[in-house]
Motif scaffolding. Structure first.
Motif, mmCIF file in Angstrom:
data_model
loop_
_atom_site.group_PDB
_atom_site.id
_atom_site.type_symbol
_atom_site.label_atom_id
_atom_site.label_comp_id
_atom_site.label_asym_id
_atom_site.label_seq_id
_atom_site.Cartn_x
_atom_site.Cartn_y
_atom_site.Cartn_z
ATOM 1 N N LEU A 276 -49.088 19.782 -30.465
ATOM 2 C CA LEU A 276 -49.350 18.515 -31.157
ATOM 3 C C LEU A 276 -48.154 18.084 -31.990
ATOM 4 C CD1 LEU A 276 -51.149 16.206 -32.246
ATOM 5 C CD2 LEU A 276 -51.904 17.801 -34.024
ATOM 6 N N ILE A 277 -47.606 19.014 -32.790
ATOM 7 C CA ILE A 277 -46.489 18.649 -33.664
ATOM 8 C C ILE A 277 -45.291 18.190 -32.843
ATOM 9 C CG2 ILE A 277 -44.908 19.450 -35.452
ATOM 10 C CD1 ILE A 277 -47.887 19.241 -36.297
ATOM 11 N N ALA A 278 -44.982 18.932 -31.779
ATOM 12 C CA ALA A 278 -43.836 18.562 -30.941
ATOM 13 C C ALA A 278 -44.044 17.205 -30.287
ATOM 14 C CB ALA A 278 -43.608 19.638 -29.876
ATOM 15 N N LEU A 279 -45.241 16.975 -29.738
ATOM 16 C CA LEU A 279 -45.532 15.692 -29.091
ATOM 17 C C LEU A 279 -45.493 14.548 -30.098
ATOM 18 C CD1 LEU A 279 -48.504 16.665 -26.726
ATOM 19 C CD2 LEU A 279 -46.140 16.223 -26.067
ATOM 20 N N ALA A 280 -46.084 14.771 -31.270
ATOM 21 C CA ALA A 280 -46.148 13.714 -32.285
ATOM 22 C C ALA A 280 -44.756 13.271 -32.705
ATOM 23 C CB ALA A 280 -46.938 14.204 -33.499
ATOM 24 N N VAL A 281 -43.881 14.239 -32.969
ATOM 25 C CA VAL A 281 -42.517 13.896 -33.390
ATOM 26 C C VAL A 281 -41.794 13.119 -32.297
ATOM 27 C CG1 VAL A 281 -40.238 14.832 -33.946
ATOM 28 C CG2 VAL A 281 -42.284 15.804 -35.012
ATOM 29 N N ASN A 282 -41.938 13.580 -31.055
ATOM 30 C CA ASN A 282 -41.186 12.914 -29.997
ATOM 31 C C ASN A 282 -41.796 11.599 -29.549
ATOM 32 O OD1 ASN A 282 -40.102 15.869 -29.757
ATOM 33 N ND2 ASN A 282 -38.662 14.535 -28.699
ATOM 34 N N ALA A 294 -32.526 17.264 -34.866
ATOM 35 C CA ALA A 294 -32.692 18.702 -35.085
ATOM 36 C C ALA A 294 -32.438 19.512 -33.828
ATOM 37 C CB ALA A 294 -34.107 18.956 -35.633
ATOM 38 N N PRO A 295 -31.232 19.643 -33.314
ATOM 39 C CA PRO A 295 -30.020 18.992 -33.828
ATOM 40 C C PRO A 295 -29.783 17.624 -33.192
ATOM 41 C CG PRO A 295 -29.395 20.518 -32.107
ATOM 42 C CD PRO A 295 -30.897 20.625 -32.254
ATOM 43 N N THR A 296 -30.664 17.210 -32.252
ATOM 44 C CA THR A 296 -30.564 15.886 -31.639
ATOM 45 C C THR A 296 -31.922 15.206 -31.709
ATOM 46 O OG1 THR A 296 -31.189 16.633 -29.415
ATOM 47 C CG2 THR A 296 -28.860 16.787 -30.002
ATOM 48 N N ASN A 297 -31.970 13.931 -31.381
ATOM 49 C CA ASN A 297 -33.248 13.223 -31.361
ATOM 50 C C ASN A 297 -34.099 13.606 -30.160
ATOM 51 O OD1 ASN A 297 -31.958 11.853 -33.475
ATOM 52 N ND2 ASN A 297 -33.043 9.954 -33.016
ATOM 53 N N GLY A 298 -33.446 13.802 -29.014
ATOM 54 C CA GLY A 298 -34.191 14.158 -27.817
ATOM 55 C C GLY A 298 -34.904 15.484 -27.935
ATOM 56 N N ALA A 299 -34.442 16.341 -28.861
ATOM 57 C CA ALA A 299 -35.047 17.648 -29.087
ATOM 58 C C ALA A 299 -35.657 17.743 -30.481
ATOM 59 C CB ALA A 299 -34.003 18.740 -28.897
ATOM 60 N N ALA A 300 -35.960 16.601 -31.086
ATOM 61 C CA ALA A 300 -36.349 16.564 -32.496
ATOM 62 C C ALA A 300 -37.688 17.213 -32.804
ATOM 63 C CB ALA A 300 -36.373 15.106 -32.983
ATOM 64 N N GLY A 301 -38.539 17.433 -31.795
ATOM 65 C CA GLY A 301 -39.869 17.973 -32.066
ATOM 66 C C GLY A 301 -39.953 19.480 -32.079
ATOM 67 N N ILE A 302 -38.923 20.174 -31.600
ATOM 68 C CA ILE A 302 -39.003 21.628 -31.416
ATOM 69 C C ILE A 302 -38.992 22.378 -32.738
ATOM 70 C CG2 ILE A 302 -37.845 23.623 -30.393
ATOM 71 C CD1 ILE A 302 -36.771 21.602 -28.238
ATOM 72 N N ILE A 303 -38.002 22.129 -33.571
ATOM 73 C CA ILE A 303 -37.894 22.845 -34.839
ATOM 74 C C ILE A 303 -39.064 22.529 -35.770
ATOM 75 C CG2 ILE A 303 -36.507 22.922 -36.971
ATOM 76 C CD1 ILE A 303 -34.035 23.120 -35.105
#
Length: 471
Positions: A276-282, A294-303
Motif C-alpha cells: 500500500l505505501i509503495a503504491l500510494a507514493v508512486n 529516494a533516490p529518484t522519483n521513479g523509485a520513490a515508493g520503496i524506501i
C-alpha cells in the motif's frame, strides 16, 4: 559538494526526477543566470532543444511543462502542486511565458512560448548523457544573450556541459573536507572496522562536516514527514491517473480494506501494508504530486514502504516511544544514504543511463541497508543486505508504457520493497560473510547498463512500451 544524504533525499514534484525535477532545476538555474547577467530586459526570443531520452519520453514525464515552470524561476523543491496547476493553466491560456519571474513583482519578461515551441531531438544523444537540454535566449537582432547546455543525470542532479571536469574537481575537493570520505563499500567497511562504528554513524560523521546534529535530525525527520504526507494525500485521491492509460488508483480502496481487516497491526498483514505505501507514493508521483526523490522519483515508493515496515513490524517497535521511532527514521535514512553514495560514486541512478536497475535497484539496495541497520545488523550484514537486493535487480529495464511513470513503475516499487525486506532478513540470518561484494555488484550494474540496448533505457522504443497497446 560531496554527495550527502540531503542530495539523495530531496523534496520535489512527480513524475520523474531525471525528466521532471532535473529539467525544471536546470531551467531555473538558466533563468536565474540570465537575470543576474543584466541582459534579461533585452530578451526577445527563447529556444529550448531537448535531446535523447528527454525528447523521446518528455511528454509522458512532464518534461516540457517542468521546463516552462523552471524558466519562470520556480525550483522543484519550492513550488507547490497548486502553483504548478495555476501557472501551467495561465501559460496554456495566454500562450505567454514570464521568463525569469512570474512570481516576481515585475513579472520577468513576457515571451510567446509554450510546449509546442520546444525542439525535440530524440535520436540525437549528446556525448555526456542521454538527458541533454540546451537553452538559448536572443535579443531582437538575433544576438545570443545567454546559452547553456545541461544534463539531467538522475535523482534530480544536473551537470552543465563544459564544466564536468570542474564539477568533478569540486566534488573531489569537498570530499577531502569530510572526516571519513568513502567511494566504495570496501572503504566504508574499513572505516566501520577501524572506528568501531556502524554505517549510519559513519554517514552521520560526514554529514556533521556541513550541518549540526540537530539540523541533520530535523532535516531527516522532515523528509520522513513529507513521505508520510505523500501517502496520506494519495489514499484520499480516487479515480484514474492522468496521462491517458486510464490506470486506476488502488491506494484508497486498499487502505479502506486494510483498516477493516487489520484492526490490531497484525504481522500477517505486513506485506499488504508495504504494498500500500509503495503504491500510494508512486500513484501520487504519477499524478505530479509532491514526493521525496529516494533516490529518484521513479523509485520513490520503496524506501518509504520499507521504513514503514521498520516502524510498524520490526521487533520491539510496538512498545517504542516517539523518540525511539524518530531515532529509527534517522538511522535508517543515514544508512540508506551511505549506500546511495556508493551508487552515485561508482555507477548511476539514472534510468535513461543504466535502465531501471539504476533507479528501482538502487532504491531497493538502499532500503535493504537501512532496514538491516535499524534491526541491529553489523556493518558486514548491512553491506550484504544491500548487495543481495541489487544482485536480484540486475538487468532491470526502463520501458514505461507511453513514457508514463505508471506501468510497470508503480507495481515495481512494491515488488522491490518486498525484495529489500527479504534481502535484509537474509543478511541478518547470516554472519555478514558472502561471496559477492556490494562493490562488485555495483560495477556489474554499471557495466550491464552500458551494454543494455538504448531502447530499454527510458526511450519508449522497446519492451512494454512497444508491446502493449496504450489504449
Amino acid at each position: 559538494m560531496a554527495v550527502g544524504v540531503f542530495d539523495l533525499f530531496t523534496v520535489g514534484l512527480g513524475p520523474s526526477s531525471s525528466h521532471t525535477v532535473g529539467p525544471m532545476r536546470a531551467a531555473a538555474v538558466f533563468a536565474e543566470e540570465l537575470k543576474e547577467s543584466g541582459t534579461l530586459a533585452k530578451a526577445a526570443s527563447l529556444r529550448v532543444d531537448l535531446y535523447g531520452s528527454l525528447a523521446a519520453t518528455g511528454h509522458g514525464h512532464g518534461t516540457m511543462t517542468a521546463i516552462l515552470l523552471g524558466l519562470e524561476g520556480y525550483y522543484p523543491e519550492v513550488i507547490l502542486p497548486e502553483e504548478v496547476e495555476e501557472r501551467l493553466a495561465a501559460i496554456a491560456e495566454t500562450g505567454t511565458l514570464h521568463l525569469a519571474g512570474s512570481q516576481e513583482p515585475d513579472g520577468g519578461v513576457a515571451l510567446p512560448y509554450g510546449v509546442s515551441d520546444m525542439v525535440l531531438r530524440p535520436l540525437t544523444v549528446l556525448p555526456r548523457h542521454t538527458n541533454g537540454m540546451t537553452f538559448t535566449v536572443s535579443d531582437a537582432d538575433g544576438e545570443v544573450l545567454h546559452a547553456a547546455t545541461f544534463f539531467s543525470v538522475g535523482g534530480g542532479f544536473i551537470v552543465r556541459e563544459g564544466e564536468e571536469d570542474a564539477a568533478q574537481k569540486e566534488l573531489d575537493e569537498s570530499k577531502q573536507e569530510l572526516p571519513l570520505p568513502f567511494r566504495t563499500a570496501a572503504e566504508l567497511l574499513g572505516f566501520c572496522a577501524s572506528k568501531g562504528l556502524g554505517i549510519s554513524e559513519i554517514m552521520l560523521l560526514n554529514e556533521l562536516a556541513s550541518r549540526s546534529e540537530e539540523e541533520i535530525r530535523e532535516g531527516l525527520l522532515h523528509i520522513w514527514s513529507v513521505m508520510e504526507g505523500c501517502v496520506q494525500k494519495s489514499i484520499k485521491r480516487e479515480g484514474v491517473l492522468p496521462g491517458g492509460l486510464k490506470v486506476r488508483r488502488r491506494a484508497p480502496d486498499w487502505h479502506e480494506r486494510l483498516l477493516k481487516e487489520d484492526k490490531d497491526n497484525d504481522p500477517k498483514y505486513w506485506q499488504e501494508w508495504v504494498n500500500l505505501i509503495a503504491l500510494a507514493v508512486n500513484e501520487e508521483n504519477a499524478s505530479g504530486g509532491r514526493v521525496v526523490t529516494a533516490p529518484t522519483n521513479g523509485a520513490a515508493g520503496i524506501i518509504p514502504a520499507v521504513l514503514y515496515y521498520a516502524l510498524h513490524f520490526a521487533p520491539g517497535m510496538d512498545k517504542a516511544s516517539q523518540e525511539d521511532r524518530d531515532d529509527v527514521v534517522v538511522k535508517f535514512l543515514l544508512a540508506a544514504g551511505a549506500v546511495g553514495v556508493l551508487y552515485k560514486e561508482q555507477a548511476s541512478i539514472s534510468g535513461a543511463e543504466v535502465g531501471c536497475q539504476g533507479e528501482v535497484g538502487s532504491a531497493s539496495s538502499m532500503a535493504a541497508a537501512g532496514l538491516a541497520e535499524v534491526m541491529g545488523g553489523t556493518p558486514a550484514q548491512v553491506e550484504n543486505a544491500a548487495e543481495i537486493a541489487m544482485e536480484h535487480n540486475l538487468g532491470l529495464t526502463c520501458d514505461p508504457i507511453g513514457g508514463l511513470v505508471q506501468i510497470p513503475c508503480i507495481e515495481r516499487n512494491a515488488i522491490a520493497a518486498a525484495k529489500a525486506i527479504n534481502a535484509a532478513k537474509m543478511a541478518l540470518w547470516g554472519d555478514g560473510s558472502h561471496r559477492v561484494s556490494l562493490d562488485e555488484v555495483i560495477v556489474t550494474m554499471r557495466e550491464t547498463g552500458k551494454d543494455m540496448s538504448s531502447k530499454y533505457k527510458e526511450t519508449a522504443m522497446g519492451g512494454l512500451a512497444v508491446n502493449v497497446v496504450e489504449c
